[in-house]
Write a protein that holds these residues in place. Structure first.
Motif, PDB file in Angstrom:
ATOM      1  N   LYS A   1       0.827  -1.206   0.000  1.00  0.00           N
ATOM      2  CA  LYS A   1       0.000   0.000   0.000  1.00  0.00           C
ATOM      3  C   LYS A   1       0.857   1.251   0.000  1.00  0.00           C
ATOM      4  O   LYS A   1       1.822   1.361   0.750  1.00  0.00           O
ATOM      5  CB  LYS A   1      -0.912  -0.009   1.232  1.00  0.00           C
TER       6      LYS A   1
ATOM      7  N   PRO B   1      -3.441   0.945  -3.717  1.00  0.00           N
ATOM      8  CA  PRO B   1      -3.514  -0.092  -2.689  1.00  0.00           C
ATOM      9  C   PRO B   1      -2.573  -1.264  -2.971  1.00  0.00           C
ATOM     10  O   PRO B   1      -2.115  -1.442  -4.104  1.00  0.00           O
ATOM     11  CB  PRO B   1      -4.972  -0.556  -2.792  1.00  0.00           C
TER      12      PRO B   1
ATOM     13  N   VAL C   1      -9.763  -0.956  -5.543  1.00  0.00           N
ATOM     14  CA  VAL C   1      -9.642   0.393  -4.997  1.00  0.00           C
ATOM     15  C   VAL C   1     -10.961   1.143  -5.194  1.00  0.00           C
ATOM     16  O   VAL C   1     -11.672   0.912  -6.176  1.00  0.00           O
ATOM     17  CB  VAL C   1      -8.484   1.161  -5.673  1.00  0.00           C
TER      18      VAL C   1
END
Length: 327
Positions: A53, A187, A192
């Motif tokens: 992330k 991410p 997402v």
């Protein structure tokens, strides 16, 4: 991607939410006040957007604001110390109205907002959080998951200084750019959510924002191809996701090749680790002992294979005897 499908899905979602609000309470006026909910584009990719992330949000310029038209979002800025200098420059005064609603210096953030309850209250008091570039690296540790658990309240980096001087005009320009954009936080997964409007936004405006977001992802994240997207949907936090795009091919030759390359890289990585382990062993164990150990392992494997063969023969004989007895 067909814009008509986006418009149809937006209208259907708005109708669903309006009907739901009527069923829940006669007093609820979802589309007649300022409490419209954020509307999100749900993007599911074929591969991970990133191996881990990314905590630095990216701005995607959209043609229509994702914030309420008649209500400015409450803004909090995380600044360097001392915070008083920023308050004097950015709050209401001789230079004009306030640009941000609150300034919190890094030392104050580490002290007054050290407790989780205080950070949660701070998060709930504001709609948008900004941070100076110099402060940003410290924030994930200081703020924790209460801010970085989702992209909604993740601080966005802005510049408010020209050299050693706090520049009010520059700060205003940076904030306007943020308000004219939506946020993309890459991410460490294949999914997402990106804000593309509000539940009271015009469906046509939502469709144009969706196109801008998809174009950005295709050009900057997904190798300049829609083939990297598996599905697109729109939803709110309280609604089901309505699909607006499905890929025709779940996997293509490039995906298969990438999987094969990944398998090869994993194999190479394991082999390198084994070689490294062997080198470490040679440093602490005599080479003759290693050779004897390897010979012993080979002998055990041969004995195990022979025993398995004998056991298999015994089982076969037992099966044959059972068949004879049954006859």
């Amino acid at each position: 991607m067909d814009n008509k499908k986006v418009i149809e899905a937006t209208k259907a979602l708005q109708k669903y939410l309006k009907d739901k609000s009527k069923e829940t309470s006669e007093k609820s006026q979802l589309f007649e006040d300022s409490d419209a909910e954020p509307l999100y584009l749900v993007v599911t990719a074929k591969r991970y957007f990133s191996e881990q992330k990314n905590l630095r949000p990216k701005l995607i310029k959209v043609p229509h604001s994702v914030w309420p038209e008649n209500e400015k979002p409450r803004i909090c800025l995380f600044s360097r110390d001392p915070q008083r200098a920023y308050k004097d420059a950015l709050y209401a005064g001789e230079n004009g109205p306030k640009i941000v609603d609150r300034v919190v210096g890094l030392s104050k953030l580490k002290g007054k907002f050290k407790r989780y309850e205080a950070r949660r209250a701070l998060k709930n008091d504001f709609d948008l959080f900004l941070t100076e570039p110099e402060v940003a690296p410290s924030l994930p540790t200081v703020l924790g998951k209460s801010f970085y658990g989702s992209q909604v309240k993740t601080p966005i980096t802005v510049s408010v200084r020209q050299g050693d001087k706090i520049d009010r005009d520059l700060a205003q320009k940076e904030i306007e750019q943020v308000l004219e954009s939506t946020v993309f936080l890459k991410p460490g997964s294949t999914l997402v959510l990106i804000r593309v409007g509000l539940t009271d936004s015009k469906p046509k405006h939502v469709a144009e924002n969706v196109k801008a977001v998809v174009d950005y992802l295709v050009e900057n994240v997904l190798d300049e191809s829609m083939a990297g997207i598996r599905t697109l949907s729109i939803k709110t936090s309280q609604s089901p996701a309505l699909p607006i795009y499905y890929t025709e091919k779940i996997y293509d030759e490039a995906d298969i090749g990438a999987l094969e390359d990944n398998d090869e890289s994993e194999s190479a990585k394991r082999k390198a680790e084994e070689q490294h382990l062997d080198e470490l062993l040679k440093e602490v164990v005599d080479e003759d002992e290693i050779k004897e150990y390897n010979r012993e392992q080979k002998r055990r494997k041969r004995k195990g294979a022979a025993a398995a063969g004998e056991e298999g023969d015994e089982e076969a004989n037992e099966d044959a005897e059972e068949e004879e007895n049954s006859e």
